[in-house]
Scaffold this motif. Structure first.
Motif, PDB file in Angstrom:
ATOM      1  N   ALA A   1     -30.333  12.126 -73.082  1.00 43.86           N
ATOM      2  CA  ALA A   1     -29.279  12.068 -72.099  1.00 43.86           C
ATOM      3  C   ALA A   1     -29.904  11.164 -71.052  1.00 43.86           C
ATOM      4  O   ALA A   1     -31.018  11.356 -70.739  1.00 43.86           O
ATOM      5  CB  ALA A   1     -29.051  13.408 -71.521  1.00 43.86           C
TER       6      ALA A   1
ATOM      7  N   ILE B   1     -30.205   9.997 -67.526  1.00 43.23           N
ATOM      8  CA  ILE B   1     -30.496  10.519 -65.905  1.00 43.23           C
ATOM      9  C   ILE B   1     -31.105   9.589 -65.227  1.00 43.23           C
ATOM     10  O   ILE B   1     -32.002   8.818 -65.533  1.00 43.23           O
ATOM     11  CB  ILE B   1     -31.646  11.623 -66.245  1.00 43.23           C
ATOM     12  CG1 ILE B   1     -31.856  12.542 -65.127  1.00 43.23           C
ATOM     13  CG2 ILE B   1     -33.064  11.351 -66.745  1.00 43.23           C
ATOM     14  CD1 ILE B   1     -32.461  13.975 -65.218  1.00 43.23           C
TER      15      ILE B   1
ATOM     16  N   THR C   1     -34.163   8.428 -69.926  1.00 44.98           N
ATOM     17  CA  THR C   1     -33.660   8.976 -71.045  1.00 44.98           C
ATOM     18  C   THR C   1     -34.451  10.282 -71.421  1.00 44.98           C
ATOM     19  O   THR C   1     -35.605  10.195 -71.629  1.00 44.98           O
ATOM     20  CB  THR C   1     -33.487   8.311 -72.164  1.00 44.98           C
ATOM     21  OG1 THR C   1     -32.430   7.203 -71.782  1.00 44.98           O
ATOM     22  CG2 THR C   1     -32.817   8.994 -73.234  1.00 44.98           C
TER      23      THR C   1
ATOM     24  N   THR D   1     -27.327  13.457 -64.064  1.00 49.81           N
ATOM     25  CA  THR D   1     -26.890  13.292 -65.547  1.00 49.81           C
ATOM     26  C   THR D   1     -25.702  12.892 -65.637  1.00 49.81           C
ATOM     27  O   THR D   1     -24.731  12.758 -64.592  1.00 49.81           O
ATOM     28  CB  THR D   1     -27.230  14.251 -66.586  1.00 49.81           C
ATOM     29  OG1 THR D   1     -26.386  15.411 -66.204  1.00 49.81           O
ATOM     30  CG2 THR D   1     -28.980  14.692 -66.453  1.00 49.81           C
TER      31      THR D   1
ATOM     32  N   GLY E   1     -23.218  16.939 -63.082  1.00 52.46           N
ATOM     33  CA  GLY E   1     -24.529  16.512 -63.646  1.00 52.46           C
ATOM     34  C   GLY E   1     -25.740  16.478 -62.496  1.00 52.46           C
ATOM     35  O   GLY E   1     -26.974  16.193 -62.909  1.00 52.46           O
TER      36      GLY E   1
END
Length: 535
Positions: free
Chosen positions: A402, A404, A398, A378, A356
């Motif tokens: 997702a 982050i 977000t 992430t 990520g």
């Protein structure tokens, strides 16, 4: 899957009870013994009111007792809080209060600072003092550590634990107040504890895979040099133990003692933090070479490892790989790179990203290959900062559903899929509208043969606003040829990046993890005239 740190350790104990877990001085502690002593401490802490979610400070240098304290806390689903043992009473009192400590475990040599700090932070209601080689009078309001253990049984406490149990790491303090970064334990295990393979990025099959694989093979030995109050030491240590390997500790960083330990114990892995450890280790080895043929890997993280030091390590230890990892308490593992000889000294660490890690723009969107932006992560990311929702909202976002975390680290997404670290955005020097990242200049300064260590800061300037300056230490006795040093820097960097004022110091102040103390450098340059000014 439980994925609690204590569960992962107990799996290793059950699979390999008679293996050596920790070596310190003449002590050899097996997995079963380490488990039993941690159980005794856990029962004592529980009897003292420490339960699930309670915060227990550990103000301790590396030792067997430090590991027992960490494991005991995790067994209770309590939260161990790392306390920087170099702090003075005022700084300690701040962390004690900010972290809401319920209890404290500390080594005896820190007794005076602890006593004064506790007078300012009355919330800490229970304390244990661990004897070390120093001699201090007894503390009336602290129990002797060994006395606490002997009163309780070595059986494992029956405590409900799970992957959501909290892991917290206090970070910062060199450029601002320390702050606690909160993680789910499973997420920290995934990013820094071997829950996902560092090299392939593949998740492990289950919580037993590390202990199962370790039991099926021969044990290795890891020599962990950074302090356990930093994730750069704590997580490699747990990764080693969860896999059935032994870990060597020294109370303090003594390069000569390190090489004696390498020759004696023959570890395969040596964990260091950047130039702050690499340079004195190299100096000590040159003065008195030791048998280091067992070393297969020299692993650096948490602080800059300059190209000059990579070159020297590769020359001295040709059978070992030299790795350079990036990450932080806010991101965990961000990527790993392997040193190549005679690489460009102006370039920051270049790593292959995984799990990520990415480079994003100011809107937290991924940049195109070849572009600069902010290093981000992430996937498994922290929950936020403890008791600081405003800072948490700025850093943890977000995006498109997702989670982050966007760091202050400037980075460039390379076209080959790697990432190059440029420098910390909060340490950038704006000089006449041009941005200078201090790590880039520090790396070039330290590549000069006469410079042993360096820290770069910005100083006020009437015309340019800020001007690049440096505090350096010399590699040898005798004067530094500043004209030659300036020519060296100009060969690698633009003129506006060349330090215009230089101070020479006996030593550069650094944190226990090896990071430069920029507040110290700013105080140093304001208290005396520079040793050199450019025309």
């Amino acid at each position: 899957m439980a994925n609690n740190f204590a569960d992962l350790f107990e799996h290793a104990v059950d699979a390999m009870p008679d293996r050596i877990a920790v070596l310190q001085g003449e002590r050899r502690v097996r997995f079963a013994e380490l488990d039993a002593r941690a159980n005794r401490l856990a029962h004592h802490l529980a009897a003292s009111g420490v339960g699930s979610g309670a915060h227990v400070g550990f103000q301790m240098h590396n030792s067997v007792e430090t590991m027992e304290t960490l494991i005991a806390c995790f067994k209770l689903a309590a939260v161990p809080i790392n306390i920087n043992y170099r702090y003075g009473p005022a700084e300690l009192a701040y962390v004690y209060d900010n972290a809401d400590l319920d209890a404290l475990v500390y080594h005896a040599r820190y007794s005076d600072a602890v006593r004064e700090a506790r007078s300012r932070a009355p919330r800490v209601r229970h304390a244990l003092r661990v004897d070390d080689e120093t001699v201090y009078p007894d503390d009336a309001d602290a129990l002797p550590y060994e006395s606490a253990l002997v009163e309780h049984q070595p059986t494992r406490p029956a405590v409900r634990r799970g992957p959501d149990d909290l892991f917290m790491m206090y970070t910062g303090g060199t450029t601002g107040l320390p702050k606690g970064v909160m993680w789910r334990q499973e997420d920290m295990w995934r990013v820094l504890g071997g829950g996902i393979d560092f090299y392939t990025g593949e998740p492990v099959a289950d919580e037993y895979q590390q202990s199962r694989t370790g039991a099926a093979g021969e044990p290795g030995t890891w020599f962990v040099l950074p302090p356990l109050i930093h994730a750069a030491a704590m997580m490699p240590t747990f990764t080693a133990l969860w896999s059935g390997n032994a870990v060597i500790f020294e109370r303090r960083f003594d390069p000569a003692a390190v090489w004696a330990g390498v020759a004696r114990h023959r570890p395969q892995v040596l964990v260091i933090t950047g130039d702050a450890m690499a340079r004195p280790l190299i100096d000590a080895y040159r003065r008195r070479p030791a048998d280091a043929s067992s070393l297969l890997a020299i692993a650096s993280g948490a602080a800059l490892l300059s190209q000059a030091m990579k070159n020297t390590l590769l020359e001295m230890f040709p059978s070992a790989v030299v790795s350079d990892s990036i990450g932080s308490s806010e991101t965990g593992f961000g990527g790993i790179g392997f040193a190549q000889k005679d690489d460009d000294p102006t370039r920051g660490p270049r790593v292959w990203t995984g799990r990520g890690a990415m480079v994003v723009d100011d809107e937290a969107r991924p940049v195109v290959p070849g572009a600069e932006g902010w290093l981000a992560k992430t996937g498994a990311v922290p929950l936020g900062y403890y008791k600081d929702p405003e800072k948490s909202a700025r850093l943890f976002k977000t995006v498109d559903g997702a989670r982050i975390v966007v760091t202050d680290d400037r980075a460039r997404a390379e076209t080959d899929g790697s990432v190059t670290l440029i420098g910390r955005g909060n340490m950038v020097i704006n000089t006449g509208g041009e941005k200078v990242f201090v790590e880039e200049v520090e790396g070039v300064l330290k590549a000069h043969a006469r410079i042993y260590d360096a820290v770069v800061i910005g100083v006020p300037h009437e015309r340019w606003g800020r001007q690049v300056a440096a505090v350096v230490t010399a590699a040898e006795s005798g004067p530094i040829d500043f004209d030659a040093l300036e020519q060296h820097v100009r060969r690698h960097l633009a003129g506006y990046k060349v330090p215009k004022q230089i101070w020479v110091a006996d030593a550069i102040a650094r944190s226990p993890s090896g990071k430069p103390d920029y507040r110290w450098a700013e105080d140093h340059v304001t208290s005396r005239a520079p040793d050199h000014r450019s025309a």
